[in-house]
Design a protein around this motif. Structure first.
Motif, mmCIF file in Angstrom:
data_model
loop_
_atom_site.group_PDB
_atom_site.id
_atom_site.type_symbol
_atom_site.label_atom_id
_atom_site.label_comp_id
_atom_site.label_asym_id
_atom_site.label_seq_id
_atom_site.Cartn_x
_atom_site.Cartn_y
_atom_site.Cartn_z
ATOM 1 N N GLN A 668 20.466 21.151 36.779
ATOM 2 C CA GLN A 668 19.950 21.792 35.540
ATOM 3 C C GLN A 668 19.304 20.953 34.627
ATOM 4 N N LEU A 669 19.558 19.549 34.333
ATOM 5 C CA LEU A 669 18.824 18.836 33.487
ATOM 6 C C LEU A 669 17.556 18.201 33.903
ATOM 7 N N LEU A 670 17.766 18.214 35.162
ATOM 8 C CA LEU A 670 16.495 17.202 35.852
ATOM 9 C C LEU A 670 15.173 18.053 36.271
ATOM 10 N N VAL A 671 15.557 19.431 36.932
ATOM 11 C CA VAL A 671 14.914 20.097 37.756
ATOM 12 C C VAL A 671 14.206 21.390 36.695
ATOM 13 N N SER A 672 13.063 21.662 37.064
ATOM 14 C CA SER A 672 12.854 22.924 36.437
ATOM 15 C C SER A 672 13.352 24.334 37.192
ATOM 16 N N GLY A 673 13.450 25.334 36.515
ATOM 17 C CA GLY A 673 13.863 26.428 36.953
ATOM 18 C C GLY A 673 15.445 26.593 37.230
ATOM 19 N N GLU A 674 16.033 25.712 37.035
ATOM 20 C CA GLU A 674 17.523 25.408 36.945
ATOM 21 C C GLU A 674 18.149 25.936 35.580
ATOM 22 N N TYR A 675 18.989 26.708 35.593
ATOM 23 C CA TYR A 675 19.568 26.971 34.372
ATOM 24 C C TYR A 675 21.235 27.265 34.248
ATOM 25 N N SER A 676 21.724 26.917 33.136
ATOM 26 C CA SER A 676 23.173 26.626 33.190
ATOM 27 C C SER A 676 23.865 28.094 33.408
ATOM 28 N N GLU A 677 24.807 28.144 33.757
ATOM 29 C CA GLU A 677 25.684 29.174 34.017
ATOM 30 C C GLU A 677 26.000 30.256 32.719
ATOM 31 N N PRO A 678 26.315 29.511 31.684
ATOM 32 C CA PRO A 678 26.195 30.554 30.294
ATOM 33 C C PRO A 678 24.997 31.249 30.021
ATOM 34 N N ALA A 679 23.887 30.504 30.098
ATOM 35 C CA ALA A 679 22.710 30.870 29.838
ATOM 36 C C ALA A 679 22.342 32.226 30.605
ATOM 37 N N VAL A 743 12.075 15.818 36.331
ATOM 38 C CA VAL A 743 11.910 14.956 35.059
ATOM 39 C C VAL A 743 11.675 13.475 35.457
ATOM 40 N N ARG A 744 10.628 12.573 34.956
ATOM 41 C CA ARG A 744 10.279 11.232 35.356
ATOM 42 C C ARG A 744 10.905 10.481 34.496
ATOM 43 N N LEU A 745 11.954 9.850 34.990
ATOM 44 C CA LEU A 745 12.668 8.945 34.113
ATOM 45 C C LEU A 745 11.754 7.563 34.222
ATOM 46 N N GLN A 746 11.998 6.856 33.099
ATOM 47 C CA GLN A 746 11.371 5.500 32.788
ATOM 48 C C GLN A 746 12.404 4.272 33.102
ATOM 49 N N SER A 944 20.761 18.167 26.446
ATOM 50 C CA SER A 944 20.086 19.470 27.043
ATOM 51 C C SER A 944 18.860 19.211 27.848
ATOM 52 N N PRO A 945 18.599 19.888 28.349
ATOM 53 C CA PRO A 945 17.261 19.742 29.131
ATOM 54 C C PRO A 945 16.203 19.692 28.435
ATOM 55 N N GLU A 946 16.057 20.453 27.393
ATOM 56 C CA GLU A 946 14.972 20.555 26.379
ATOM 57 C C GLU A 946 15.020 18.744 25.791
ATOM 58 N N ALA A 947 16.043 18.294 25.158
ATOM 59 C CA ALA A 947 16.024 17.204 24.603
ATOM 60 C C ALA A 947 15.684 15.956 25.689
ATOM 61 N N LEU A 948 15.753 16.155 26.821
ATOM 62 C CA LEU A 948 15.338 15.213 27.801
ATOM 63 C C LEU A 948 13.853 15.322 28.002
ATOM 64 N N ARG A 949 13.314 16.643 28.402
ATOM 65 C CA ARG A 949 12.072 17.032 28.511
ATOM 66 C C ARG A 949 11.097 16.610 27.334
ATOM 67 N N SER A 950 11.712 16.590 26.146
ATOM 68 C CA SER A 950 10.735 16.581 25.132
ATOM 69 C C SER A 950 10.486 14.854 24.929
ATOM 70 N N GLN A 951 11.210 14.157 25.812
ATOM 71 C CA GLN A 951 11.042 12.623 25.872
ATOM 72 C C GLN A 951 10.324 11.974 26.968
#
Length: 958
Positions: A668-679, A743-746, A944-951
Motif C-alpha cells: 500500500q505504501l510503495l505501489v500505486s493503486g493499492e489502498y488501505s482496507e479502512p479507505a 516509489v523510487r527510494l534513494q 502514509s503513502p502521500e507523505a512518502l510520494r511527496s518526497q
C-alpha cells in the motif's frame, strides 16, 4: 514447518556401486517383488514400488526431464499419538529432526546444503501423519538423500537445541493466538470426548514441553522417537532423473539402514463425541468479523472404501452450488454466501463429516431456518435414493481427470504420494484418489439415513454476538456449550415438508466429449503470435505441441483506465467483480465440476477473465459468462449481502498474522493503486448499485482486451472467441491504462512505517530496494536473496531464536527489484530485531558467517537452475506467456535475459554491490509493529503513502 491439528547426500554409495556393481544393482529377487502402479496414459514417467527388507515402503519415480529431484518420507504417526501429559510432542520431534545427525552433526548443514543446491525443505505434523520433504537440483539428489536418510537412522537431538526449539514451538503457538482457525479448533478439542486423542493440543507450548523433575523433555523426545519412528511405519517416495534401477541402487543401502522396530499404532476405538452429548450447540465468539454455521457428524472409517467414495459422493451432492441445490435455496432466502462440505477429520477408527455455511446477517438471525433447510436437503437425498446416473457421472469426470493428469511441482507430488502410500494399495497409489467405480447404494443410503441425522449433530455457531460463558485453555477462545432444545424444528423434518425448489442436480452438460487433439501444422511457431490487433482487441495465439492434452487457456484481460486511479474506483470495481462472479456461479458451477474452470478478478490494470480446462465446451461457457456480464442487473437482492461480505473480508484483514499485515502495508505504501482496507471500507459502506453501474459503464466504454489462446486450439477457434467477446467491446479508440508506479527510494533512505496491529509479537519487514529496474539490478538483487535466505533462517531463527516466522526473500514489485527481510518475534522488540538483521547483513561479507567464493558459485548455479526450470504443465507455460504479455515483453525472453544477467556476475562485483546497496547506503523502508514493547526502530517515520510520494519520485511501469 507446519502443524495441522486436523485432517487440507553423499557420493560414497556411487563409488561403492562402481567398484562392486553386483552388490548395488537390484537383485532378481528384489525386482521380482517390485510392482508398477497403474498410471495415467498422459504420464510418461516410470514408477516402481517396492518394500525394503526393513519393511519400509518405497515408491521410485524416474523422470528424465525433471530439473529437480525430490523426496518425501511420511511416518504414519502424528499428534494423535501425543502422550496425554506431553501435548505437542510429535510436532516438537518434527522440529528437532532437522538439527543434526551422527553423520552430519552440524545443525545448519542440511538447510545449507539444500539451499545452496537450489532446493527447499519443509515438514508438517498432522493428526495421523508426520511428513518430511525436500526438492533439490537434480544432480544433487543422491547426497541430499544421504543427509535425509540420517534423520531416521541416527538423529542427535542435541541438548543445546532442545530449549531453543521449545521456544520455536512456543513462537508458532503464539503466532496462532489471534487466528480463528486455531481458536475454533481449541474449542472443538475441549468439546470432543476427553478420551479421544483429538482432545490433546497438537501444536504444543513451552509449558506442555517443559522439563519436569521426573521427565526431562529430551527423554520424552527420545522415548517417542524410539516408540514410533520405525521403518515399518514409514513410506518413502523419491523422484529423480536417474533410471529406476539407479534410484533403487541409491535408496536400498541408504534407507535399508532405517531400524525396523516392528511397531504398531493402535486404532482409535473411542468415539469422537460421547453419544449422550449430541445433539449440541456450541457458540464461539471469533476475533474476525464472521458468521458461520458448522455441522459436524461422527462417521465410520471409510478409508478402505477408496473405490466407492460414498462419503465423497454425498458431500458432492450437499455441497453442490447449481440450480436446485441447498446453497441456491439459502441464497434465494438471503441467508447464506457460501457452503462447503467434506470429511474434516479422518483417522484409523473413524472420521467426521462437516458442513460449513457462511451466513449473511439475516441468516444469522434465521439460523434455525437454515438448519431446517439443511436437514430438508438431507431428507430429500434420502427420499430420492442414491442416483447411479449421478454417481457414474462423477466417476466419469474423475476418470477423465486421471486420463489427462498433468505434472506439478515434484516436492508437492512426492509429499502427497508418501501420505497416500499409507492409505491406498500400492497398485492404485497413483489412481486411487480419482477412482470411483463401485456404486454401493446401501452404503450411500446408510450415510444419509443413519449418520447425517440431526440427533447426531454437533452444531457450531460462530459470531460476534453469540452467548458465551467460558474460555478455552490454550487459545482463550470465548465459547459456550448447550444441549439442542428438544423442540427445535430441525430435529424433526418431515418428508412431506421439503422445499419444492430442492432437487438432485441435473445431468452435467459440460462434461468433455470431444477429447481429440488438434493436428499440428508443419510449421509451428515456438512463441505466441499476435494474430489480431484492432483498436480494442489484441489476440495472441499459440497451439501447444509439448503437453498435448485436450485442454487450453483462454485468458482475457479487459484493460481500462477506470479501475484503480482513485480509491472509489478500486472499491467499486472490486464490488462489481463480486457481483458478476455471484451472477454466473450457479450455471458455471457444473462446468467447474467437469474440469472447466473460470475466474474473474480485479487487478492493477483492469479485470481479467480466465477460462481454462478441457477445450471442448469452453466457448459455450465463455459465451454464457459474457452474456451474463453484458446483461448484469446490479440492483438485485444480492447486492447488499455481497457488499457487506466484501466489507467484512476487508475488516478481517486486521486478524491476519502480524507479519502478513506488515507486508500488505508495504504494498500500500510503495505501489500505486493499492489502498488501505479502512479507505476501501469507507467507500463501500454506502455504495449503491447505481454508483457501481456508473463505474461499470465508464469501465467498458474505455476497454481494450488482451487475449491469449494457448493450448489445444486450431486457428479456427479465434473467430469464435472474437464473436463471444464482442458484446463487451466498443468500436471506439479506448484510452490506455495509466502506467503503474512504484516509489523510487534513494540511497541512504532509512524510512520507518509503523503498522497498527493488535498482537503482542513485534514484526519487522525490512524492504531494501535495488538501485534500478534493469536486468543487472534484478540479477544482483535476486542472487542476493538466494544467498541470504538460508543463513538468515539458520542464524536468526535456529541460533538466536528470534521467532518462528523468519525469512529472507526476493520481493520485486512490478519488476522493481528488492529484498525483504521479515521476522515476527514473541521474544524481542522491533529495535532489537532490526539490530539483529543489520548485523546479519554486515556478517554476510565478513566474519565467520561470510559467504565464500565456492558458496557464491553454488548459489549462482542454484538461482540459474531455478529460473530455467522448464514449465511442468500447460498452465505454467500459459501463465508465463500471460505475464509477459501483461508486461509487454513481447519477445517472451524475460527468463533468458535474467539468466544472462546472473551468469555475468562475478564474486567480487557482487560483494561490492551488496556492500553498497544492502549494507552501507541501502534504499529502505522498515515496516514494523511494536508489539508489547511499544517501541519501533529509529528512522524517519512515514505514516502514509502521500507523505512518502511527496518526497520521492516513482518507477513508471508500462
Amino acid at each position: 514447518m507446519l502443524i495441522f491439528e486436523t485432517r487440507r547426500l553423499w557420493l560414497l554409495p556411487t563409488l561403492v556401486c562402481t567398484l562392486f556393481l553386483g552388490a548395488c544393482t537390484p537383485t532378481a529377487e528384489h525386482n521380482a517383488a517390485a510392482l508398477v502402479p497403474v498410471q495415467s496414459p498422459n504420464d510418461d514417467r516410470e514408477y516402481r514400488y517396492l518394500e525394503l527388507d526393513n519393511k519400509l515402503k518405497v515408491l521410485l519415480i524416474s523422470d528424465p526431464d525433471t530439473k529437480k529431484g525430490a523426496a518425501a518420507l511420511d511416518v504414519y504417526v502424528g499428534s494423535a499419538q501425543n502422550p496425554v501429559d506431553r501435548a505437542g510432542l510429535a510436532h516438537f520431534l518434527e522440529h528437532m529432526l532437522f538439527l543434526g545427525t551422527d553423520k552430519y552433526p552440524d545443525a545448519a548443514e542440511y538447510e545449507e546444503f539444500i539451499t545452496e543446491h537450489g532446493g527447499s525443505r519443509n515438514a508438517y505434523t498432522a493428526f495421523e501423519h508426520t511428513n518430511y520433504f525436500f526438492d533439490i537440483k537434480h544432480t544433487s539428489l543422491e547426497p541430499a538423500l544421504d543427509r535425509f536418510a540420517q534423520f531416521f537412522i541416527a538423529p542427535r537431538f542435541d541438548a543445546q537445541y532442545v530449549d531453543r526449539e521449545v521456544n520455536a514451538v512456543e513462537a508458532e503457538y503464539q503466532l496462532g493466538l489471534k487466528t480463528d482457525g486455531r481458536r475454533n479448533l481449541d474449542v472443538l478439542r475441549e468439546v470432543v470426548n476427553p478420551e479421544h486423542p483429538f482432545s490433546i493440543l497438537g501444536v504444543g507450548t513451552k509449558d506442555t514441553l517443559a522439563d519436569r523433575a521426573d521427565a526431562p523433555i529430551r527423554e520424552s523426545l527420545l522415548a517417542f522417537y524410539d516408540r514410533y519412528y520405525s521403518a515399518n511405519l514409514m513410506t518413502l517416495v523419491v523422484l529423480g532423473q536417474e533410471s529406476l534401477d539407479e534410484l533403487e541402487a541409491i535408496v536400498r543401502p541408504m534407507f535399508g539402514a532405517v531400524p525396523n522396530k516392528e511397531r504398531q499404532v493402535e486404532r482409535i476405538e473411542q468415539p469422537l463425541y460421547l453419544p449422550q452429548t449430541l445433539p449440541s450447540l456450541v457458540y464461539i465468539r471469533p476475533e474476525a468479523s464472521q458468521r458461520q454455521l458448522q455441522l459436524s457428524f461422527p462417521m465410520p472409517d471409510y478409508s478402505d472404501h477408496f473405490r466407492r467414495k460414498s462419503l465423497e459422493f454425498v458431500a458432492h451432492l450437499i455441497g453442490h452450488e447449481g440450480e436446485g441445490s441447498l446453497l441456491s435455496l439459502l441464497k434465494s432466502k438471503g441467508w447464506a454466501e457460501t457452503l462447503g462440505t467434506g470429511a474434516g477429520l479422518r483417522y484409523r477408527g473413524g472420521s467426521a463429516f462437516g458442513i460449513n455455511i457462511t451466513l449473511t446477517e439475516q441468516g444469522m438471525v434465521q439460523r434455525e431456518q437454515v438448519l431446517y433447510a439443511v436437514f430438508q436437503y438431507i431428507e430429500m437425498l434420502d427420499l430420492a435414493g442414491p442416483s447411479e446416473q449421478l454417481y457414474r457421472e462423477e466417476g466419469q469426470i474423475a476418470g477423465i481427470q486421471f486420463r489427462f493428469r498433468e505434472s506439478g511441482d515434484p516436492i508437492g507430488y512426492v509429499a502427497g504420494l508418501a501420505n497416500d502410500l499409507h492409505q491406498l494399495p500400492p497398485a492404485e497409489v497413483l489412481r486411487g484418489n480419482l477412482l470411483m467405480d463401485e456404486f454401493t447404494p446401501e452404503e450411500i443410503k446408510a450415510i444419509t439415513r443413519e449418520h447425517l441425522r440431526p440427533e447426531q449433530a454437533l452444531i457450531t455457531v460462530i459470531g460476534k454476538e453469540v452467548p458465551v460463558d467460558r474460555q478455552s485453555e490454550f487459545y482463550f477462545t470465548e465459547y459456550s456449550v448447550t444441549p439442542a432444545p428438544a423442540d427445535s424444528a430441525w430435529l424433526a423434518v418431515a418428508s412431506d415438508d421439503i422445499d419444492a425448489s430442492l432437487h438432485l442436480p441435473a445431468p452435467n452438460a459440460f462434461i468433455a466429449e470431444d477429447v481429440s487433439l488438434r493436428p499440428l501444422p508443419e510449421q509451428l511457431p515456438e512463441l505466441p503470435q499476435l494474430l489480431r490487433d484492432s483498436g480494442n482487441l489484441k489476440l495472441w495465439y499459440r497451439q501447444d505441441d509439448e503437453f498435448r492434452i485436450p485442454k487450453g487457456a483462454l485468458y482475457t484481460n479487459f484493460r481500462s483506465p477506470v479501475v484503480n486511479s482513485t480509491v472509489e474506483q478500486a472499491a467499486a470495481v472490486q464490488l462489481y467483480v463480486g457481483l458478476l462472479t455471484d451472477a454466473v456461479n450457479e450455471f458455471a458451477y457444473p462446468a467447474q465440476l467437469a474440469g472447466l474452470n473460470f475466474s474473474l478478478y480485479r487487478h492493477a490494470r483492469g479485470i481479467s477473465l480466465k477460462v481454462s480446462g478441457y477445450n471442448d465446451k469452453q466457448l459455450v461457457l465463455l459465451q454464457q459468462i459474457v452474456e451474463a456480464i453484458a446483461g448484469a442487473d446490479l440492483d438485485t437482492d444480492r447486492f447488499t449481502n455481497i457488499r457487506d461480505d466484501l466489507v467484512r473480508n476487508l475488516e478481517n484483514v486486521k486478524t491476519r498474522r502480524p507479519f502478513s499485515q506488515a507486508i500488505g502495508a508495504a504494498r500500500q505504501l510503495l505501489v500505486s493503486g493499492e489502498y488501505s482496507e479502512p479507505a476501501l471500507i469507507a467507500e463501500l459502506q454506502d455504495m449503491t448499485p447505481q454508483q457501481v453501474q456508473a463505474m461499470a459503464d465508464q469501465f467498458w466504454a474505455d476497454v481494450q482486451a488482451d487475449v491469449l489462446l494457448h493450448g489445444n486450439y486450431s486457428e479456427q477457434a479465434i473467430a469464435g472467441v472474437e464473436q463471444a467477446l464482442s458484446p463487451l467491446l466498443t468500436n471506439g479508440q479506448p484510452r490506455p491504462p495509466a502506467a503503474l508506479e512504484v516509489v523510487r527510494l534513494q540511497p541512504g533512505d532509512n524510512f520507518v512505517h509503523p503498522v497498527a496491529v493488535e498482537h503482542d509479537d513485534s514484526v519487522v519487514f525490512w524492504y531494501r530496494q535495488g538501485p534500478d529496474n534493469g536486468w543487472g539490478s534484478r540479477a544482483m538483487t535476486s542472487l542476493s536473496g538466494q544467498i541470504t535466505k538460508s543463513g538468515f533462517f539458520q542464524q536468526l531463527r535456529t541460533e538466536q531464536q528470534l521467532g518462528y516466522v523468519v525469512s529472507a526473500l526476493y520481493w520485486p514489485q512490478y519488476d522493481v527489484p528488492a529484498l525483504g527481510f521479515v521476522i515476527q518475534s514473541p521474544s524481542a522488540s522491533a529495535p532489537q530485531v532490526a539490530v539483529a538483521i543489520d548485523a546479519f547483513l554486515e556478517g554476510t561479507l565478513s566474519g565467520e558467517q561470510a559467504i565464500t567464493a565456492e558458496q557464491f558459485e553454488r548459489h549462482k548455479l542454484a538461482l540459474i537452475n531455478e529460473i530455467q526450470q522448464p514449465h511442468k504443465n500447460l498452465w505454467e507455460e500459459s501463465e508465463y506467456f500471460w505475464s509477459e504479455i501483461a508486461k509487454r515483453d513481447l519477445d517472451f525472453d524475460g527468463r533468458e535475459q535474467w539468466v544472462a544477467a546472473v551468469e555475468s556476475i562475478e564474486f567480487d562485483a557482487w560483494q561490492a554491490w551488496f556492500q553498497t546497496h544492502m549494507v552501507d547506503s541501502s534504499a529502505a523502508v522498515l515496516f514494523t509493529t511494536a508489539g508489547r514493547w511499544g517501541e519501533v526502530p529509529d528512522g524517519q517515520v512515514i505514516d502514509s503513502p502521500e507523505a512518502l510520494r511527496s518526497q520521492r519520485e516513482s518507477f513508471l511501469v508500462d
